[in-house]
Every structure is written in C-alpha cells, then in structure tokens.
Motif scaffolding. Structure first.
Motif, short mmCIF file in Angstrom:
data_model
loop_
_atom_site.label_atom_id
_atom_site.label_comp_id
_atom_site.label_asym_id
_atom_site.label_seq_id
_atom_site.Cartn_x
_atom_site.Cartn_y
_atom_site.Cartn_z
N GLN A 86 0.84 -1.43 0.29
CA GLN A 86 0.35 -0.36 0.42
C GLN A 86 1.11 1.05 0.36
N LEU B 297 -4.47 6.83 2.48
CA LEU B 297 -4.18 5.63 1.09
C LEU B 297 -4.78 6.23 0.03
N MET C 292 0.77 -4.88 8.93
CA MET C 292 1.31 -3.98 8.13
C MET C 292 2.44 -3.10 8.79
N TYR D 47 -1.10 3.04 15.68
CA TYR D 47 0.56 2.58 15.78
C TYR D 47 1.35 4.07 16.70
N GLU E 121 5.40 2.93 13.54
CA GLU E 121 4.98 2.06 13.46
C GLU E 121 4.47 0.84 14.79
N PHE E 122 3.83 -0.31 14.69
CA PHE E 122 2.86 -0.97 14.40
C PHE E 122 2.81 -0.66 16.27
N ASP F 88 -2.90 -8.76 18.77
CA ASP F 88 -1.90 -8.97 18.89
C ASP F 88 -1.32 -7.44 19.27
N SER G 283 2.29 -7.04 20.27
CA SER G 283 3.79 -7.25 20.08
C SER G 283 4.28 -6.49 20.19
N LEU H 210 -1.06 6.76 16.41
CA LEU H 210 -2.47 6.48 15.40
C LEU H 210 -2.86 5.71 15.50
N ARG I 6 -8.88 -6.76 7.75
CA ARG I 6 -7.70 -6.79 8.12
C ARG I 6 -6.71 -6.41 7.48
N ASN I 7 -5.85 -5.33 7.12
CA ASN I 7 -5.14 -5.03 6.27
C ASN I 7 -5.42 -4.87 4.25
N TYR I 8 -6.27 -4.82 4.52
CA TYR I 8 -7.24 -4.12 3.15
C TYR I 8 -6.74 -2.84 2.96
N GLY I 9 -6.25 -1.74 3.79
CA GLY I 9 -6.58 -0.23 3.47
C GLY I 9 -7.27 0.29 4.83
N TYR I 10 -6.04 1.31 5.75
CA TYR I 10 -6.87 1.38 6.57
C TYR I 10 -7.07 3.13 6.96
N PHE J 253 -7.10 6.28 8.52
CA PHE J 253 -6.44 6.78 9.62
C PHE J 253 -7.28 8.18 10.23
N GLY J 254 -6.84 7.89 11.88
CA GLY J 254 -7.12 9.54 11.98
C GLY J 254 -5.70 10.65 12.19
#
Lengths: 112, 113
Positions: free
Chosen positions: A33, A45, A100, B35, B44-45, B56, B58, B91, B98-102, B104-105
């Motif tokens: 992406q 995006l 991601m 993030y 960073e996640f 998750d 982690s 963020l 999931r992981n399709y396209g986020y 964000f605020g």
C-alpha cells in the motif's frame, strides 16, 4: 533494520518536474500500500497493489509493483505544490503476525 | 462516523503521569490498529484488535502500555508512568478487513516533559 526501505529519504523539486520514489524489501509481499501524510494529519491511503508487475494510475501518480512482489515505485508527473507530503509504503510482515509495517517514508517538497 | 476520530489532539504530560488516548473508529469497521510515529519516521505497529479481541500486542514497547476495546468499537490506549521516550504521535486506524487498506485518524501528539 527496516522491513521496507524507502528512497530517497528527502526530495525537493520544482513545480512541473517529474519524480520517482522507491520502496524496496528482501521480503515478498502479497500486497503493498502507498499512503501520503501531510503535517499534523494521519496517512491517507492512495493505492493498494496486489499483482506482481501491476501498474496502477491515479491521475498524475503511477504506481508499480515489482514482478517478484518485493518492491514498488511511485512516479509523479508534473509535480504540483499540493503533492508535497510524506509518502509511505506499507506491507504485511509475515514474520510478525502479518502486521502491516511501514517504511520510514520519502519526504517530498514541491516548490512553486 | 465519517472518519476515524482521535482525542485529544495534543497532550502534554509530566514524566510519571498516566495518560489515556481515545480512538473512535469508522462505524462497522472490525479491525482497529494503534501505531506510534516518532518525528521523521514512519508509523510503528503497536497493537491490533478484531472487534473486542486484542489479537496482537507484540508492538507494545513495554508493560506500561495497555490498550483495550471492550465493546468492539471505541478503543483506548493507556500509557502508565510516561517517560520522555514516549513522546510521539499516536495514530489509530480502522478497516473493514485486516490489511485491506486503513483509514487513519489525525493522531494524538503526546509530549512528555
């Protein structure tokens, strides 16, 4: 070590010029992406590329996904000051729960 | 809502203070992500929720960081005993898959002094 390496880190050009920024990795991604982030805002995006060799066009922006699905590029034609921002690529990290992960970004400045 | 809403937009905390950051995702979005973005870096996640389940965590840097999403909508990121290295933009993003396209605020900029 970044999963996704973006280059260049900084790019300053004049309005009307063309440019290409790169996103590279040693990992294979099912998709990548691209986002653009302006100061004080969250990333927005731009596109998702999923097929190796795929090319997507969004007005003056052309996105390409490498044949091996390890790299991608963003080409901007006739850049405008409104294109100024931080361009981020992101991909799933199979080694870390498919989170991601983002590159550090390319900070583009287009001068009028 | 129309977008992802985060509050507060700015937070200044004294070192050692606890803070709570709020995220209102897009209605109906199953996936929610936090993030951390340091100055000049990419996000960073930190952690990921699917509905109310934290699948998750982690990326949380220490046990001072805690996130929850008790009813599968609003999420709160809590940082206990803040330290200067916690200063960053936090963020929140949501997506239908999931992981399709986020989406964000605008983030919360935390400054620890």
């Amino acid at each position: 070590t970044q999963l996704l390496e973006q280059s260049p880190q900084f790019l300053s050009i004049q309005e009307g010029e063309n440019l290409t920024v790169y996103c590279n990795s040693s990992s294979v991604f099912s998709s990548l992406q691209w986002y653009r982030q302006e100061p004080g805002e969250g990333p927005v995006l731009l596109v998702t590329v999923v097929t190796g060799g795929e090319v997507k066009k969004l007005k003056r922006l052309t996105f390409q996904f490498g044949d091996a699905r390890k790299d991608s590029s963003l080409h901007i034609t006739a850049a405008q000051p409104g294109d100024t921002g931080l361009y981020l690529c992101a991909g799933e990290d199979y080694l870390h729960n498919n989170d991601m992960r983002f590159g550090a970004g390319t900070r583009l400045t287009v001068k009028p | 809502g129309a977008g992802v809403s985060q509050s507060p937009r700015y937070k200044v905390a004294k070192r050692g203070q606890d803070v709570a950051l709020r995220c209102d995702p897009i209605s109906g979005h199953v996936s929610l992500f936090w993030y951390q973005q340091a100055l000049g870096q990419g996000p960073e996640f930190l952690t990921y929720f699917q509905n109310e389940a934290q699948l998750d965590k982690s990326g949380l840097p220490s046990d001072r960081f805690f996130a929850e999403r008790p009813e599968g909508s609003v999420s709160t990121l809590k940082i206990q005993r803040t330290q200067q290295e916690d200063s960053a933009v936090y963020l929140c993003a949501s997506s239908q898959l999931r992981n399709y396209g986020y989406t964000f605020g605008s983030g919360t900029r935390l400054t620890v002094v």
